[in-house]
Design a protein around this motif. Structure first.
Motif, short mmCIF file in Angstrom:
data_model
loop_
_atom_site.label_atom_id
_atom_site.label_comp_id
_atom_site.label_asym_id
_atom_site.label_seq_id
_atom_site.Cartn_x
_atom_site.Cartn_y
_atom_site.Cartn_z
N HIS A 157 24.10 5.94 21.31
CA HIS A 157 24.44 4.23 21.46
C HIS A 157 24.14 2.88 19.76
CE1 HIS A 157 23.76 3.72 26.22
NE2 HIS A 157 24.08 4.69 25.19
N VAL A 158 23.03 3.25 18.70
CA VAL A 158 22.90 2.75 18.23
C VAL A 158 24.20 3.08 16.49
CG1 VAL A 158 21.16 2.06 16.00
CG2 VAL A 158 20.71 2.22 18.10
N ILE A 159 24.48 4.52 16.74
CA ILE A 159 25.30 4.85 15.94
C ILE A 159 27.11 3.96 16.58
CG2 ILE A 159 26.71 6.63 15.12
CD1 ILE A 159 23.45 8.19 15.04
N GLY A 160 27.44 4.29 17.80
CA GLY A 160 28.19 3.74 18.02
C GLY A 160 28.24 1.73 18.21
N PHE A 161 27.20 1.75 17.69
CA PHE A 161 27.25 0.52 17.86
C PHE A 161 27.23 0.57 16.21
CE2 PHE A 161 24.67 -3.50 16.82
CZ PHE A 161 25.35 -4.84 17.42
N MET A 162 26.74 0.53 15.16
CA MET A 162 27.36 0.66 13.54
C MET A 162 28.88 0.67 13.86
SD MET A 162 24.39 -0.67 12.26
CE MET A 162 23.00 -1.29 12.91
N ALA A 163 29.02 1.71 14.32
CA ALA A 163 30.24 2.94 14.24
C ALA A 163 31.58 1.14 14.60
CB ALA A 163 30.87 3.27 14.82
N ILE A 164 30.96 0.56 15.67
CA ILE A 164 32.22 -0.67 16.10
C ILE A 164 32.02 -1.98 14.46
CG2 ILE A 164 31.97 -2.93 17.58
CD1 ILE A 164 31.28 -1.19 19.61
N GLU A 165 30.84 -1.88 14.13
CA GLU A 165 31.36 -2.64 12.67
C GLU A 165 31.76 -2.36 11.96
OE1 GLU A 165 27.18 -5.46 12.88
OE2 GLU A 165 28.85 -5.48 12.87
N ASN A 166 31.61 -0.94 11.28
CA ASN A 166 32.12 -0.54 10.81
C ASN A 166 33.80 -0.59 10.96
OD1 ASN A 166 30.36 0.44 8.92
ND2 ASN A 166 31.10 2.45 9.98
N GLY A 167 34.45 -0.34 12.04
CA GLY A 167 35.20 -0.82 12.42
C GLY A 167 36.08 -2.39 12.04
N LEU A 168 35.00 -3.35 12.25
CA LEU A 168 35.21 -4.52 12.07
C LEU A 168 35.55 -4.85 10.37
CD1 LEU A 168 32.94 -6.35 14.43
CD2 LEU A 168 35.38 -6.45 14.75
N PHE A 169 34.26 -3.96 9.66
CA PHE A 169 34.82 -4.48 8.28
C PHE A 169 35.85 -3.96 7.45
CE2 PHE A 169 31.07 -5.28 5.22
CZ PHE A 169 30.03 -5.29 6.02
N PHE A 170 36.82 -2.72 8.36
CA PHE A 170 38.08 -2.07 7.73
C PHE A 170 38.95 -3.35 8.62
CE2 PHE A 170 40.98 0.61 7.88
CZ PHE A 170 41.42 1.35 7.09
N ALA A 171 38.88 -4.15 9.34
CA ALA A 171 40.03 -4.63 9.22
C ALA A 171 39.24 -5.58 8.74
CB ALA A 171 39.37 -5.19 10.34
N ALA A 172 38.44 -7.01 7.98
CA ALA A 172 38.24 -7.07 7.03
C ALA A 172 39.07 -7.58 5.53
CB ALA A 172 37.09 -7.93 7.62
N VAL A 173 38.57 -5.42 5.31
CA VAL A 173 38.94 -5.90 3.90
C VAL A 173 40.52 -5.41 3.88
CG1 VAL A 173 38.76 -3.93 2.17
CG2 VAL A 173 37.21 -4.44 3.79
N ALA A 174 41.45 -3.95 5.26
CA ALA A 174 42.53 -4.34 5.23
C ALA A 174 43.54 -5.32 5.31
CB ALA A 174 42.57 -2.86 6.43
#
Lengths: 225, 488
Positions: A157-174
């Motif tokens: 669950h924690v990894i899923g949660f952190m993966a969600i944050e990764n997706g958001l970071f990607f959106a912000a950068v790209a």
């Protein structure tokens, strides 16, 4: 459909975007916790690569700082911490059963298509590469949620949660070349504190229910017996 | 130096100090004093805003206008009175061995930390920082929910952490989309997340992106408001944490999350020129209101009962802000005030009641009026106020919401009335046996500080009888800001 002419930068972004979604799929299929943590670190590395690429190509020098933050936080610090925790909890060899594996993968594919559908209206706004990146980041967010829904293990669950944050970071950068620096620092701080608190919780949950299976967190319910 | 810096600086310093010495016997009193100082600073700030109008500071990072200044004062007030209640309450908990020294340090440090994040949400003009502070509020409170380390409280904290964390991640996606929309407009550049800049250019922002962004923002911050169906964490977190925590979660956190949604709505309305945002909020609000009213009947835990009542009232406010006209907005602002005052007063009395009877189960709480009349009457009056009986302020604001609904969507009025009636019955069927009846054997009064309760209920009563001129003027200014025209 004719293939439009992409610049090298756009092609690279699209390629990495595809790899990021690919890591999300791999996570959905990964049974072992240690493998899961490696995948998470790999996703972080891809994210850092995108950021560094954007910093170099556009050029936005402040994005180098963001890339550095991502590398320290998501490639080194958090994976190392999670790894140490599962070793201390003696869970690094545990494998988790995968329920309804085929259906989960089908659902994941459907979610990717759904994300493309959601960003479809933004069409005439910006370049194709941006739109793809938006769709991919939304897909990573949704796949992270799917991971959390289908698994029973607290660490997953924690990894899923952190993966969600990764997706958001990607959106912000790209799509927007990163958020303003102060916001990015704030988000990084939040993620770090969240990771520490998650670590504390592993031990609390373990000592209270003697396992890390969320199905056994079932004392609070609406209708009492 | 502007009062804004004091408001942010005092809790920050307090957090650091309490992390070090928060287990000292006088830490509770220090907690109260720190909150009191911030309350004074907020009054100074309010006076300044009243005289000079909107204040903008530090390259547009902070902005205080009529809308948030009154919420800052309210937050500081409820924070102070809850700290007054918390000092003897936590001392009692420590005497009974439910918390140790390390957890007292954690508790006091995180109380100040939570207040800091609340003030940051309210004062910042940067929507990204607002998100950071909102997530910070979750992080500050999650370890407090599990303070007692019982299996139930750990489960509640975990649920709170995961649900709010994932929920609020959606709001970050919405914020990224906002920044993306701002990037398409010439000359926004660095200021693309500053609310005031976005608001000034709202008409130029791309409507499609803005509507997608709003959906994400509403779902994200809506999780924190406790809107059905994203409300699951709320009753658990409220019922398992220490009671002062429940009081400030209900009285402050929910309001501030709603504040974030309303700020987003103001941007989207300017861009869309349609009612999409308002209708979404009305739908979610009405659903939360009705579902929570029904759930009131099924509760067995006194703190769960009142947390469902919070969901119900947040539903009314979301609905009223969604309606949007000047009258509805005025009513929603007033409801925010009276609800957070009443609800924190109720949680304070509930905390005392739970210490008297040593349980939170409704069926074991009996004869409060005979055991300790002040606590019993506090609970009775609080419930009378929160159920919307005249002459309390909740009645006035609910009446205004009903009036506004009748003007714009007459067919929704029966639903609202039905919900109010169901909620009323749900609260009173539980209240009656708890307050009245003989005193169970072995039940003794506890040391209680009921000044906060009396002060809160007094203000709510006053607001119900006559809204003072200054406050009415304030609400009108805020209404003009949000809805475009004044109600009166």
């Amino acid at each position: 459909m004719p293939v439009p002419a992409y610049s090298v930068y756009e092609q690279a972004i699209l390629f990495i975007a595809a790899l990021v979604v690919f890591t999300s799929f791999l996570m959905l299929g990964q049974k072992r916790l240690s493998g899961m943590i490696h995948l998470f670190a790999a996703q972080g590395a891809l994210l850092a690569a995108t950021t560094a690429l954007a910093a170099y190509a556009l050029p936005y020098p402040h994005l180098y700082v963001s890339a550095l933050i991502i590398v320290t936080l998501k490639v080194i610090l958090i994976p190392a911490m999670l790894h140490r925790l599962i070793v201390r909890l003696d869970m690094h060899r545990d494998a988790e059963p995968l329920y309804l594996y085929g259906y989960v993968m089908m659902a994941a594919a459907a979610l990717v298509m759904f994300s493309y559908y959601v960003v479809e209206p933004i069409e005439h706004l910006s370049t194709l590469a941006t739109r793809n990146a938006m769709a991919v980041s939304l897909a990573v967010v949704l796949l992270g949620m799917l991971l959390m829904i289908t698994r029973r293990q607290v660490v997953t669950h924690v990894i899923g949660f952190m993966a969600i944050e990764n997706g958001l970071f990607f959106a912000a950068v790209a799509s927007t070349q990163g958020m303003p620096m102060v916001v990015e620092l704030g988000i990084a701080f939040d993620v770090l504190v969240a990771a520490v608190i998650f670590g504390v919780f592993f031990f609390h949950i373990r000592s209270s229910i003697d396992s890390l299976d969320v199905d056994r967190l079932n004392r609070l319910s609406e209708v009492e017996p | 130096m502007s009062a804004v810096y004091w408001i942010l600086g005092i809790p920050f310093a307090g957090m650091l100090y309490q992390a070090w010495r928060g287990d000292a016997p006088q830490a509770g009193r220090l907690n109260t004093r720190l909150c009191g100082l911030v309350f004074l600073a907020s009054l100074v700030l309010a006076a300044t805003v009243l005289r000079q109008g909107t204040i903008e500071l530090a390259d547009l990072q902070f902005r205080v206008d009529a809308f948030n200044v009154y919420l800052i004062v309210l937050t500081a007030f409820v924070g102070t009175t809850t700290a007054m209640f918390s000092a003897p309450y936590m001392a009692n908990e420590r005497e009974h061995g439910r918390v140790n020294a390390a957890r007292m340090r954690l508790y006091h440090a995180m109380y100040q930390g939570f207040m800091l994040t609340m003030y940051l949400v309210l004062t910042t003009n940067n929507l990204g920082l607002m998100w950071v502070a909102m997530e910070g509020a979750t992080l500050a409170t999650v370890l407090l929910v599990s303070l007692y380390r019982s299996p139930e409280s750990i489960e509640a904290a975990w649920k709170y952490f995961i649900l709010c964390g994932v929920g609020i991640a959606q709001a970050l996606f919405g914020t990224v989309l906002l920044y993306f929309a701002a990037g398409q407009v010439e000359g926004m550049g660095e200021y693309g997340l500053q609310w005031s800049v976005l608001h000034a250019h709202a008409a130029e922002l791309n409507p499609t992106v803005m509507s997608i962004a709003f959906v994400f923002l509403l779902v994200g911050y809506g999780t924190k408001i406790g809107l059905v169906p994203l409300h699951n964490w709320l009753p658990d977190a409220h019922s398992e944490g220490p009671t002062p925590m429940s009081a400030i979660l209900s009285g402050l956190l929910l309001n501030d999350a709603l504040y974030a949604v309303v700020r987003s709505k103001m941007l989207v309305d300017g861009s869309l020129q349609s009612q999409l945002a308002g209708h979404l909020m009305m739908g979610f609000g009405l659903l939360s209101f009705l579902v929570a009213a029904l759930f009131l009947h099924r509760q067995r835990d006194i703190k769960r009962l009142f947390s469902y009542s919070s969901i119900e009232h947040m539903g009314i406010m979301t609905f009223a802000f969604g309606l949007g006209g000047p009258l509805a907005t005025f009513a929603a602002l007033m409801h925010m005030t009276v609800h957070s005052l009443t609800k924190s007063a109720i949680f304070v009395t509930v905390g005392h009641a739970a210490q008297i009877t040593r349980t939170q189960r409704i069926e074991h709480i009996r004869g409060l009026l005979r055991t300790q009349p002040m606590v019993g009457w506090g609970l009775v009056l609080g419930v009378v106020a929160i159920a919307g009986m005249p002459p309390f302020g909740v009645f006035t604001s609910e009446f205004l919401v009903l009036t506004a609904t009748m003007q714009e969507f007459p067919w929704l009025t029966p639903l609202l009335l039905l919900g109010i009636a169901i909620a009323f019955a749900g609260l009173f069927r539980h209240l009656h046996p708890m307050a009245y009846g003989p005193r169970p054997a072995g039940q003794a009064p506890v040391q209680a500080n009921l000044w906060p309760v009396m002060a809160h209920l007094g203000i709510v009563l006053w607001l119900g009888l006559a809204i003072p001129g200054v406050l009415a003027d304030w609400f009108s200014q805020a209404t003009r800001l949000i809805a475009g025209s004044a109600p009166l």
